[in-house]
Design an enzyme around this catalytic site. Structure first.
Site, short mmCIF file in Angstrom:
data_model
loop_
_atom_site.label_atom_id
_atom_site.label_comp_id
_atom_site.label_asym_id
_atom_site.label_seq_id
_atom_site.Cartn_x
_atom_site.Cartn_y
_atom_site.Cartn_z
N ASN A 1 -12.07 -1.96 -31.95
CA ASN A 1 -11.70 -3.53 -31.28
C ASN A 1 -9.67 -2.50 -30.42
OD1 ASN A 1 -12.46 -5.10 -33.47
ND2 ASN A 1 -11.57 -3.25 -34.75
N GLN B 1 -7.99 -2.86 -26.89
CA GLN B 1 -8.60 -3.93 -26.10
C GLN B 1 -8.21 -3.37 -24.98
OE1 GLN B 1 -8.77 -7.02 -26.16
NE2 GLN B 1 -8.80 -6.64 -28.67
N ASP C 1 -17.17 6.96 -27.98
CA ASP C 1 -15.73 8.15 -28.65
C ASP C 1 -15.12 9.09 -27.39
OD1 ASP C 1 -15.06 8.64 -31.13
OD2 ASP C 1 -15.59 10.74 -30.83
#
Length: 211
Positions: A9, A11, A71
């Site tokens: 999430n 941005q 990641d």
């Protein structure tokens, strides 16, 4: 247009992913997991690869769609390659701020490095990005792509672009920090840009058509 869930999430990451996917003209629409109400996975892995796979499987299981996870983090050799996989929560692990607080993370890193700065030492560092794409939640063969970006750590932040540790990440060859690069410049050379280039090369060979 095919749909792909992005297990993040963030941005800043979403903008980078969508920009590069659009540029590659793959016909893939990226949907952030938050848009479907999917919460963040528990990052219980001990490596970038493990965490990327955990996040991708979580998003795919919750959505029923293929999922891509990133990641990434900053590794500083003089700190034993910390913050590493704990980059986004470095400050909170040290009792300051909350997970994802870029300002607190940067200040925590600078505090840890103060003894080295006081000795006049140049602090080397590198960003790591691992991407994992799963065709479904139980995919036995996730697609993995990795990128690594080397630089140095400044004593104070510089630049207004980017996110995370970008304002501290100095690039001698550009005489700028990552946060001073334009988006197109950063995407061409960053750890995430490198990993995405590798992933996109596989997708162009028809890997996504088998999802």
């Amino acid at each position: 247009m095919k749909k792909l869930i992005l297990a993040s999430n963030n941005q800043g990451k979403l903008a980078e992913f969508q920009f590069l996917f659009d540029k590659a003209n793959l016909g893939i629409s990226i949907i952030p997991q938050g848009k479907l109400g999917i919460a963040d996975a528990d990052e219980s892995g001990l490596s970038f690869v493990e965490n990327a796979i955990i996040k991708a499987r979580h998003a795919s299981s919750a959505s029923g769609l293929p999922a891509l996870a990133d990641d990434s983090g900053l590794c500083v050799p003089v700190l034993g390659n910390f913050p590493g996989i704990y980059s986004a929560r470095y400050a909170s692990l040290n009792g300051v701020g909350e997970k994802g607080d870029d300002g607190a993370n940067n200040q925590t890193l600078l505090a840890k490095l103060q003894p080295f700065f006081e000795k006049g030492e140049m602090v080397e560092a590198f960003f790591v990005c691992v991407l994992a794409l799963v065709r479904h939640a139980d995919d036995p063969l996730p697609m993995i792509a990795q990128g690594l970006w080397r630089g140095q750590i400044l004593k104070e932040p510089m630049g207004e672009h980017g996110f995370g540790y970008d304002p501290l990440f100095w690039l001698p060859e550009f005489n700028k920090t990552s946060a001073q690069l334009q988006k197109s410049e950063k995407n061409a050379i960053s750890h995430r840009g490198q990993a995405l280039d590798k992933l996109i090369a596989h997708l162009k060979q028809g890997e996504f058509d088998r999802l």
